[in-house]
Design a protein around this motif. Structure first.
Motif, PDB file in Angstrom:
ATOM      1  N   VAL A 477       1.942   7.336 -36.172  1.00 51.32           N
ATOM      2  CA  VAL A 477       1.451   5.978 -36.383  1.00 51.32           C
ATOM      3  C   VAL A 477       0.090   5.979 -37.087  1.00 51.32           C
ATOM      4  CG1 VAL A 477       0.317   5.741 -34.138  1.00 51.32           C
ATOM      5  CG2 VAL A 477       1.217   3.714 -35.261  1.00 51.32           C
ATOM      6  N   LYS A 478      -0.723   7.003 -36.878  1.00 48.19           N
ATOM      7  CA  LYS A 478      -2.023   7.072 -37.560  1.00 48.19           C
ATOM      8  C   LYS A 478      -1.826   7.254 -39.063  1.00 48.19           C
ATOM      9  CE  LYS A 478      -5.200   8.608 -33.982  1.00 48.19           C
ATOM     10  NZ  LYS A 478      -6.258   9.563 -33.651  1.00 48.19           N
ATOM     11  N   GLY A 479      -0.892   8.126 -39.421  1.00 47.84           N
ATOM     12  CA  GLY A 479      -0.590   8.334 -40.836  1.00 47.84           C
ATOM     13  C   GLY A 479      -0.077   7.055 -41.483  1.00 47.84           C
ATOM     14  N   VAL A 480       0.777   6.327 -40.748  1.00 56.44           N
ATOM     15  CA  VAL A 480       1.320   5.054 -41.249  1.00 56.44           C
ATOM     16  C   VAL A 480       0.177   4.067 -41.489  1.00 56.44           C
ATOM     17  CG1 VAL A 480       2.707   3.037 -40.614  1.00 56.44           C
ATOM     18  CG2 VAL A 480       3.602   5.331 -40.226  1.00 56.44           C
ATOM     19  N   ALA A 481      -0.733   3.959 -40.514  1.00 55.46           N
ATOM     20  CA  ALA A 481      -1.856   3.023 -40.636  1.00 55.46           C
ATOM     21  C   ALA A 481      -2.751   3.402 -41.817  1.00 55.46           C
ATOM     22  CB  ALA A 481      -2.659   3.014 -39.334  1.00 55.46           C
ATOM     23  N   HIS A 482      -2.977   4.706 -41.998  1.00 53.40           N
ATOM     24  CA  HIS A 482      -3.828   5.179 -43.093  1.00 53.40           C
ATOM     25  C   HIS A 482      -3.207   4.830 -44.447  1.00 53.40           C
ATOM     26  CE1 HIS A 482      -6.054   8.847 -45.057  1.00 53.40           C
ATOM     27  NE2 HIS A 482      -6.405   7.679 -45.576  1.00 53.40           N
ATOM     28  N   LEU A 483      -1.915   5.143 -44.618  1.00 51.29           N
ATOM     29  CA  LEU A 483      -1.261   4.845 -45.900  1.00 51.29           C
ATOM     30  C   LEU A 483      -1.254   3.344 -46.169  1.00 51.29           C
ATOM     31  CD1 LEU A 483       0.279   5.600 -48.434  1.00 51.29           C
ATOM     32  CD2 LEU A 483       2.392   5.600 -47.099  1.00 51.29           C
ATOM     33  N   TRP A 484      -0.992   2.564 -45.129  1.00 53.45           N
ATOM     34  CA  TRP A 484      -0.941   1.112 -45.319  1.00 53.45           C
ATOM     35  C   TRP A 484      -2.314   0.586 -45.752  1.00 53.45           C
ATOM     36  CZ3 TRP A 484       1.969  -2.463 -46.784  1.00 53.45           C
ATOM     37  CH2 TRP A 484       1.691  -3.801 -46.539  1.00 53.45           C
ATOM     38  N   GLN A 485      -3.368   1.125 -45.167  1.00 55.17           N
ATOM     39  CA  GLN A 485      -4.718   0.700 -45.539  1.00 55.17           C
ATOM     40  C   GLN A 485      -4.980   1.007 -47.015  1.00 55.17           C
ATOM     41  OE1 GLN A 485      -8.257   2.770 -43.904  1.00 55.17           O
ATOM     42  NE2 GLN A 485      -8.401   0.973 -42.600  1.00 55.17           N
ATOM     43  N   GLU A 486      -4.578   2.207 -47.442  1.00 55.90           N
ATOM     44  CA  GLU A 486      -4.755   2.572 -48.851  1.00 55.90           C
ATOM     45  C   GLU A 486      -3.904   1.674 -49.749  1.00 55.90           C
ATOM     46  OE1 GLU A 486      -6.811   4.702 -50.156  1.00 55.90           O
ATOM     47  OE2 GLU A 486      -7.576   5.612 -48.319  1.00 55.90           O
TER      48      GLU A 486
END
Length: 993
Positions: A477-486
């Motif tokens: 979920v952290k990776g998902v949140a990071h990509l979405w932010q970018e």
């Protein structure tokens, strides 16, 4: 008299023997059920065809009865037969044996692969079972068992029912039944023995024959021959490692692009472990007569290679781990997360202190408020870039859930146009990569409209696949949140720098797609409008004519290419569309707007009564002459005006608008306000038309805009000439008509100076805000249809390679099911889980097919005919419970199975360090037990000891006396490692005994 009266004085109590006891009531209830189910009388039917117990349809019906307060369930199991088979009652068959007794001797359906245990043990096509209703209840004592059996016997006798009745005794797991079948002058008793430890004399055929003969107790000598059916089952568990082709993905290599065939934008497929755990080979001798073969404690003729029939079934691994299923399940788990992106990534992306947050919200709110300050002075771009710096300051590069290499790979995959760093090249590629090529019109591509997902070549679809992969392999979920932010920052950057978003079709949001896809399309529309406006400001021609009012029936004739002499006019209009002081004129209030636009052109512009008096206005905002139509009164050519495009809408905006309109109510004032809101586009077009055609009237506008509302008729005038007279339609003449009202209020204002119908700045900021507030769970909900869409396409692609008919049917069911579930905004979790489970089941079937193809060497087979036979055999194994092997041990499939067992035996022998040398065999034969000695003879070096031994013995003899009627006798025995069962059906003559 006294003597006569004495006995009467001794009668103290009268017993009423007519009152039914609980036992009698119980028997009566059994009889009632048999009557209700019409099981009374002679049963008749045709002899059973071979294999009908497996291919036919079995049905059951149940009822509940009680003995005092103890509840029993009564269940009727029967093979569905043609109507004529069951109801046909021929004359003169009263003396014939009941049908169940005939079935005892029928050899066509021995050892059915899938049937009720009583069908397997006794070969019956119809029977009734009485069992305790609750699973925990059991009839344990012998007296209760006898009482139940007596009840059954009386009920059968009273009703004349010829269907066998069984009573389940002992614990349910033991599957112990006793029962009875009655016919005219005959009765069959069904008895059973169930043991944990097997007596040594019953481990071979000769011992079982002795038991059978002693049980029959036939007085005849010599005894009629006993017919036998024997089945030995061998289990293969030691698959060799190279038989499983699927390699688990190399996660470390993912960054490089490919991972064992796995890359961004593609879903993985296949099982990580062998989905086939065991192979069961059943070797059958279907028709043997006593004396033909020898099978005793020292020697056996039962060589599996020599068996005339081989059949195979495979045991599937319980829930094998499959890659696609894991991906789907992990992504679905995201939907249940509660955290926001800020909570997952630590401190808020924009959080330095409370003041800065307030500044940004203030800045964003100012975008949609009337303000004399130009937009660039609000410096949103600077704020976003400073936000980026703060993100990196709060979270070091090492702490980022996604490392830069993975992130850059994904961003380049999502935004291929970003690879070109040159500004001009970037712009040109951004323009061409926005989905202008026509989409492929095939069934798979158009699945998105059924699933409400997104086209398979779109940015949204690719984003869903990348998020799914990151969720599984790169930080969850952290990776998902990071990509979405970018991703959101990229969207902001593109909006501010006029770069179109690639991978989205041109035009307004496609309401057939998911809401997130619509939002991205809406943002693209905003970028397109802003880009066109900014280019107009620089004095260059726009790529796309702003006046293209596609969708209006009367305006379809206009074309941006037919500008002719109006080129200068259009160029001028776009040049002055966004003068610096007018850039945000649409943010002015209505009163200021009227002052600034309508009345600067002179009050004559609002000429009423169809502008009958001459108007000295300069025409503005012309696109090109209509060509056919002229104005009714001045007679000048009618010019098609440059008009504003209607505002694009996403489904949530449409819903919001419909709610607002519905809340206005049905009052006159509400209806009027609703009409005003709905006619904004109409009013804009009227103003553009008036500006382009000074002196026009409503009829002129209607002739161009809605030709069906202008009715023309041929009439004869006073001079006798035929002339064409036109008038407005009936709906246009209704008093207080919306069109008439709008025409009267419309002022001659060209499109470039009107209030914008579509405020792209405000809409873009709304979209960007919507994207920024999405939690990972919201994102997963939006994109789950895309993931299911991708999974279905992947499954279809893999199925084509295997060509399994059952899988094709399941895929059709998945598509049908998904299209019903996903078209609603918030599908239930349970229904989504069902869809994912169906996809997982298909993946497991295809993985099993590949496992079996590898094990049976289908691809390596050089003989084309043999290859087809093996392929057919593998497909049957997937779809049928048990498959016959053509040619038994000597056919192509049989020889492969034989080799598999030989290899497994060699592995076992080498691991146990046992050498199969003949002297050792002799030694074992002398020193070991009878069972061990028997297992080490014959061809058992190729096969392990049989896991199961099933034997059916049948004969027809007179019982109980030599002069009794010859009746069928049958005994079934099954022997496994920890279980031994004898199930006997012994018939007796009840007339001559």
């Amino acid at each position: 008299m006294a003597a006569d009266s004495e006995p009467e004085s001794e009668v103290f109590e009268i017993t009423d023997f007519t009152t039914a006891s609980e036992w009698e009531r119980f028997i009566s209830k059994i009889e009632e059920v048999l009557n209700d189910w019409k099981l009374i009388g002679i049963s008749s039917g045709k002899p059973l065809e071979k294999g009908v117990y497996t291919t036919g349809t079995w049905e059951e019906k149940s009822d509940e009865i009680s003995f005092a307060d103890f509840k029993f369930s009564v269940t009727h199991h029967y093979l569905v037969q043609e109507p004529g088979d069951r109801d046909g009652r021929e004359e003169g068959v009263e003396d014939a044996l009941p049908l169940p007794m005939q079935d005892l001797l029928c050899m066509n359906n021995d050892f059915p692969p899938r049937a009720h245990c009583l069908v397997r043990w006794y070969g019956l096509r119809e029977f009734v079972v009485i069992a305790p209703a609750a699973n925990s209840d059991a009839v344990l004592s012998e007296s209760k068992c006898n009482l139940l059996l007596s009840s059954v016997s009386i009920a059968l006798g009273n009703t004349g029912c010829q269907v066998p009745l069984f009573v389940q005794i002992h614990q349910k797991w033991r599957r112990m039944y006793v029962g009875e079948c009655q016919g005219p002058g005959v009765r069959t008793d069904f008895e059973m023995v169930h043991l944990r430890k097997v007596p040594s004399q019953y481990t071979h055929l000769s011992g079982l024959l002795d038991v059978f003969k002693s049980k029959i107790g036939c007085p005849l000598t010599p005894l009629p021959p006993v017919s036998m059916a024997i089945r030995l089952t061998y289990v293969l568990q030691d698959w060799q490692q190279y038989f499983w082709p699927q390699q688990p993905p190399d996660i470390d290599a993912l960054v490089g692009g490919e991972v064992g065939g796995l890359e961004f934008g593609k879903l993985p497929f296949g099982a990580c472990e062998d989905p086939i755990s065991e192979l069961h080979l059943a070797t059958t001798w279907p028709h043997l007569t006593e004396g033909i073969i020898v099978d005793n404690d020292v020697y056996s003729d039962l060589d599996p290679i020599q068996a005339p029939q081989w059949s195979v079934r495979v045991r599937k691994a319980d829930n094998p781990q499959c890659l696609l299923g894991d991906f789907l399940n992990e992504f679905f788990k995201l939907c249940r997360r509660k955290e926001s992106t800020d909570e997952i990534l630590g401190r808020s992306a924009f959080e330095e202190d409370g003041k800065e947050v307030a500044d940004i919200t203030h800045a964003l709110s100012k975008l949609t408020e009337p303000a004399p300050v130009p937009i660039h002075k609000l410096s949103v771009t600077n704020m976003v870039h400073s936000a980026k710096k703060k993100i990196r300051k709060h979270r070091g590069v090492d702490e980022s859930p996604l490392n830069n290499e993975v992130l850059n790979t994904i961003l380049l995959f999502l935004f291929p146009d970003a690879a070109d760093k040159l500004a001009e090249g970037f712009e040109s590629r951004a323009g061409t990569s926005s989905g202008s090529s026509p989409p492929p019109e095939n069934e798979d591509y158009n699945l998105f409209s059924q699933f409400k997902s997104a086209p398979s070549d779109s940015l949204t679809y690719k984003l869903a696949l990348c998020l799914c992969m990151i969720n599984f392999y790169h930080g969850g979920v952290k990776g998902v949140a990071h990509l979405w932010q970018e991703f959101v920052l990229e969207m902001r950057y593109r909006w501010e720098n006029n770069y179109l978003i690639p991978g989205l079709a041109n035009g307004p949001p496609d309401l057939r797609c998911c809401l997130l896809h619509q939002k991205l399309q809406m943002l693209n529309c905003c970028i397109e409008r802003k880009k066109a406006r900014d280019e107009g400001k620089r004095g260059s021609m726009s790529d796309r004519s702003p006046g293209g009012s596609a969708g209006d029936p009367g305006k379809g004739a206009e074309s941006g290419d037919n500008l002719k002499e109006t080129d200068k006019e259009v160029g001028k209009s776009w040049d002055s569309w966004s003068d610096s002081e007018e850039e945000f004129f649409e943010c002015l209030s209505d009163t200021e707007d009227l002052k600034g636009n309508g009345q600067d052109n002179g009050k004559k512009g609002g000429a009423k009564e169809g502008s009958k008096e001459p108007v000295n206005l300069k025409p503005e905002g012309r696109l090109h002459p209509h060509g056919k139509l002229t104005l009714l009164h001045p007679g000048e050519p009618l010019y098609i005006p440059i008009t504003q495009e209607p505002a694009p809408m996403t489904e949530d905006l449409l819903e919001e608008q419909s709610e607002v309109l519905a809340k206005l109510g049905t009052s006159a004032e509400g209806a009027h306000l609703r009409a005003r809101m709905q006619s904004a586009c109409l009013l804009s077009d009227m103003e553009s038309f008036k500006a382009a055609n000074p002196g026009c009237c409503l009829e002129d506008f209607v002739r161009w805009y809605s030709p069906r509302d202008y009715i023309e008729e041929e009439v004869v005038d006073e001079k006798g000439n035929v002339v064409i007279k036109g008038e407005l339609s009936a709906r246009m003449k209704i008093p207080s008509n919306m069109w008439v009202e709008a025409w009267e209020t419309a002022k001659p204002v060209p499109a470039r100076r009107q209030k914008r119908l579509f405020d792209d700045t405000r809409e873009a900021e709304k979209v960007l805000h919507y994207l920024a507030i999405q939690k990972p769970a919201d994102l997963a909900r939006h994109l789950l249809p895309c993931i299911i869409h991708a999974a279905v396409l992947k499954v279809k692609e893999e199925e084509v390679l295997e060509d399994i008919s059952s899988v094709k049917k399941i895929i059709k069911q998945i598509i049908s099911h998904s299209s019903k579930v996903l078209r609603f905004p918030n599908p239930e979790d349970k229904k989504l889980e069902e869809i994912i489970a169906q996809i997982m089941s298909v993946e497991a079937i295809i993985a099993r097919a590949r496992s079996l193809k590898a094990k049976f060497g289908v691809e390596k087979c050089e003989n084309e005919e043999e290859k087809e036979d093996l392929q057919r055999f593998v497909n049957c194994l997937l779809e049928q419970p048990e498959v016959s092997v053509l040619g038994a041990g000597r056919g192509p499939a049989g020889s492969v199975i034989h080799k598999l067992f030989v290899n497994a035996q060699r592995l076992t022998e080498s691991s146990d360090e046992i050498s199969a040398v003949p002297p050792l065999d002799e030694e074992l034969r002398r020193s070991g037990s009878a069972d061990e000695r028997r297992l080490n003879t014959g061809s058992l070096s190729d096969f392990p000891p049989p896991t199961g031994r099933e034997i059916i013995l049948r004969t027809t003899v007179p019982r109980p006396a030599p002069y009794s009627k010859p009746l069928p006798q049958r005994m079934y025995s099954v022997l496994t490692k920890e279980d031994f069962r004898l199930a006997g059906a012994f018939s007796a003559d009840t007339t001559f005994f």
